[in-house]
Motif scaffolding. Structure first.
Motif, PDB file in Angstrom:
ATOM      1  N   ALA A 163       0.831  -1.205   0.000  1.00  0.00           N
ATOM      2  CA  ALA A 163       0.000   0.000   0.000  1.00  0.00           C
ATOM      3  C   ALA A 163       0.869   1.260   0.000  1.00  0.00           C
ATOM      4  O   ALA A 163       0.570   2.233  -0.716  1.00  0.00           O
ATOM      5  N   ALA A 164       1.939   1.263   0.784  1.00  0.00           N
ATOM      6  CA  ALA A 164       2.825   2.430   0.826  1.00  0.00           C
ATOM      7  C   ALA A 164       3.544   2.626  -0.508  1.00  0.00           C
ATOM      8  O   ALA A 164       3.685   3.764  -0.986  1.00  0.00           O
ATOM      9  N   LEU A 165       3.995   1.538  -1.102  1.00  0.00           N
ATOM     10  CA  LEU A 165       4.678   1.641  -2.391  1.00  0.00           C
ATOM     11  C   LEU A 165       3.726   2.117  -3.479  1.00  0.00           C
ATOM     12  O   LEU A 165       4.063   2.979  -4.294  1.00  0.00           O
ATOM     13  N   PHE A 166       2.518   1.577  -3.492  1.00  0.00           N
ATOM     14  CA  PHE A 166       1.523   2.003  -4.466  1.00  0.00           C
ATOM     15  C   PHE A 166       1.193   3.490  -4.294  1.00  0.00           C
ATOM     16  O   PHE A 166       1.112   4.236  -5.277  1.00  0.00           O
ATOM     17  N   THR A 167       1.025   3.914  -3.049  1.00  0.00           N
ATOM     18  CA  THR A 167       0.723   5.318  -2.769  1.00  0.00           C
ATOM     19  C   THR A 167       1.868   6.217  -3.213  1.00  0.00           C
ATOM     20  O   THR A 167       1.644   7.292  -3.789  1.00  0.00           O
ATOM     21  N   GLU A 168       3.076   5.790  -2.959  1.00  0.00           N
ATOM     22  CA  GLU A 168       4.246   6.596  -3.351  1.00  0.00           C
ATOM     23  C   GLU A 168       4.347   6.725  -4.863  1.00  0.00           C
ATOM     24  O   GLU A 168       4.588   7.818  -5.390  1.00  0.00           O
ATOM     25  N   ILE A 169       4.154   5.636  -5.572  1.00  0.00           N
ATOM     26  CA  ILE A 169       4.276   5.673  -7.034  1.00  0.00           C
ATOM     27  C   ILE A 169       3.112   6.432  -7.668  1.00  0.00           C
ATOM     28  O   ILE A 169       3.306   7.227  -8.592  1.00  0.00           O
ATOM     29  N   ALA A 170       1.907   6.233  -7.166  1.00  0.00           N
ATOM     30  CA  ALA A 170       0.732   6.840  -7.783  1.00  0.00           C
ATOM     31  C   ALA A 170       0.568   8.317  -7.430  1.00  0.00           C
ATOM     32  O   ALA A 170       0.176   9.116  -8.293  1.00  0.00           O
ATOM     33  N   TYR A 171       0.842   8.703  -6.181  1.00  0.00           N
ATOM     34  CA  TYR A 171       0.514  10.060  -5.737  1.00  0.00           C
ATOM     35  C   TYR A 171       1.709  10.912  -5.309  1.00  0.00           C
ATOM     36  O   TYR A 171       1.578  12.110  -5.182  1.00  0.00           O
ATOM     37  N   ARG A 172       2.838  10.311  -5.031  1.00  0.00           N
ATOM     38  CA  ARG A 172       4.041  11.009  -4.569  1.00  0.00           C
ATOM     39  C   ARG A 172       3.746  11.979  -3.410  1.00  0.00           C
ATOM     40  O   ARG A 172       4.052  13.173  -3.491  1.00  0.00           O
ATOM     41  N   PRO A 173       3.164  11.480  -2.311  1.00  0.00           N
ATOM     42  CA  PRO A 173       2.873  12.377  -1.181  1.00  0.00           C
ATOM     43  C   PRO A 173       4.154  12.686  -0.408  1.00  0.00           C
ATOM     44  O   PRO A 173       5.162  11.991  -0.548  1.00  0.00           O
ATOM     45  N   PRO A 174       4.123  13.706   0.462  1.00  0.00           N
ATOM     46  CA  PRO A 174       5.294  13.987   1.305  1.00  0.00           C
ATOM     47  C   PRO A 174       5.507  12.865   2.321  1.00  0.00           C
ATOM     48  O   PRO A 174       4.609  12.063   2.584  1.00  0.00           O
ATOM     49  N   VAL A 175       6.686  12.820   2.893  1.00  0.00           N
ATOM     50  CA  VAL A 175       7.042  11.755   3.826  1.00  0.00           C
ATOM     51  C   VAL A 175       6.118  11.735   5.047  1.00  0.00           C
ATOM     52  O   VAL A 175       5.762  10.675   5.542  1.00  0.00           O
ATOM     53  N   TRP A 176       5.698  12.902   5.515  1.00  0.00           N
ATOM     54  CA  TRP A 176       4.845  12.940   6.706  1.00  0.00           C
ATOM     55  C   TRP A 176       3.524  12.225   6.470  1.00  0.00           C
ATOM     56  O   TRP A 176       2.936  11.674   7.405  1.00  0.00           O
ATOM     57  N   VAL A 177       3.038  12.213   5.229  1.00  0.00           N
ATOM     58  CA  VAL A 177       1.789  11.489   4.939  1.00  0.00           C
ATOM     59  C   VAL A 177       2.003   9.988   5.128  1.00  0.00           C
ATOM     60  O   VAL A 177       1.155   9.304   5.696  1.00  0.00           O
ATOM     61  N   HIS A 178       3.128   9.497   4.691  1.00  0.00           N
ATOM     62  CA  HIS A 178       3.450   8.080   4.898  1.00  0.00           C
ATOM     63  C   HIS A 178       3.505   7.760   6.395  1.00  0.00           C
ATOM     64  O   HIS A 178       2.991   6.734   6.829  1.00  0.00           O
ATOM     65  N   LEU A 179       4.133   8.636   7.159  1.00  0.00           N
ATOM     66  CA  LEU A 179       4.238   8.401   8.598  1.00  0.00           C
ATOM     67  C   LEU A 179       2.876   8.441   9.286  1.00  0.00           C
ATOM     68  O   LEU A 179       2.573   7.611  10.140  1.00  0.00           O
ATOM     69  N   VAL A 180       2.050   9.401   8.907  1.00  0.00           N
ATOM     70  CA  VAL A 180       0.741   9.557   9.542  1.00  0.00           C
ATOM     71  C   VAL A 180      -0.215   8.438   9.144  1.00  0.00           C
ATOM     72  O   VAL A 180      -1.029   7.992   9.956  1.00  0.00           O
ATOM     73  N   VAL A 181      -0.115   7.963   7.931  1.00  0.00           N
ATOM     74  CA  VAL A 181      -1.052   6.944   7.449  1.00  0.00           C
ATOM     75  C   VAL A 181      -0.543   5.529   7.709  1.00  0.00           C
ATOM     76  O   VAL A 181      -1.263   4.688   8.261  1.00  0.00           O
ATOM     77  N   PHE A 182       0.694   5.248   7.342  1.00  0.00           N
ATOM     78  CA  PHE A 182       1.134   3.860   7.314  1.00  0.00           C
ATOM     79  C   PHE A 182       1.693   3.331   8.627  1.00  0.00           C
ATOM     80  O   PHE A 182       1.663   2.126   8.850  1.00  0.00           O
TER      81      PHE A 182
END
Length: 119
Positions: free
Chosen positions: A65-84
């Motif tokens: 899910a994190a890899l898909f989100t990164e490739i599809a949307y390129r969110p900032p790192v804090w979004v990964h931390l808050v969500v994943f």
């Protein structure tokens, strides 16, 4: 009860012998015995098996899910931390009890607690 599937009963957190009594008395604490049929759970020990399977399954789900989100949307790192990070905790805690129940039920189904000494 003759038609109880031990693995499905363990997945539901029920006694693998009768399918009615509770397998756990706490979140992960195995009960001493079944309150319905009296089956003794004292020899049941799942060891580190549930944690290993949960890390593999949960890690795959969250990493994908994190890899898909990164490739599809390129969110900032804090979004990964808050969500994943919370998602990792929720997925792992959600899988831990059913996985422990299944492994304890597999021990019951395969009579792993019964030692065989042939001299």
């Amino acid at each position: 009860m003759a038609g109880v599937n031990p693995l499905l009963a363990g997945l539901a957190g029920r006694c693998p012998n009768c399918g009615e009594g509770a397998l756990f008395r706490g979140f992960l604490t195995v009960a001493d015995r079944c309150e319905a049929c009296g089956y003794d759970f004292s020899r049941a020990d799942s060891g580190d098996g549930p944690a290993v399977f949960v890390m593999l399954i949960g890690g795959f789900i969250v990493a994908f899910a994190a890899l898909f989100t990164e490739i599809a949307y390129r969110p900032p790192v804090w979004v990964h931390l808050v969500v994943f990070l919370p998602l990792t905790v929720v997925v792992c805690m959600g899988l831990l009890r059913p996985m422990k129940g299944v492994l304890l039920a597999a021990q019951f189904a395969n009579r792993a607690g019964v030692s065989r000494h042939e001299d």
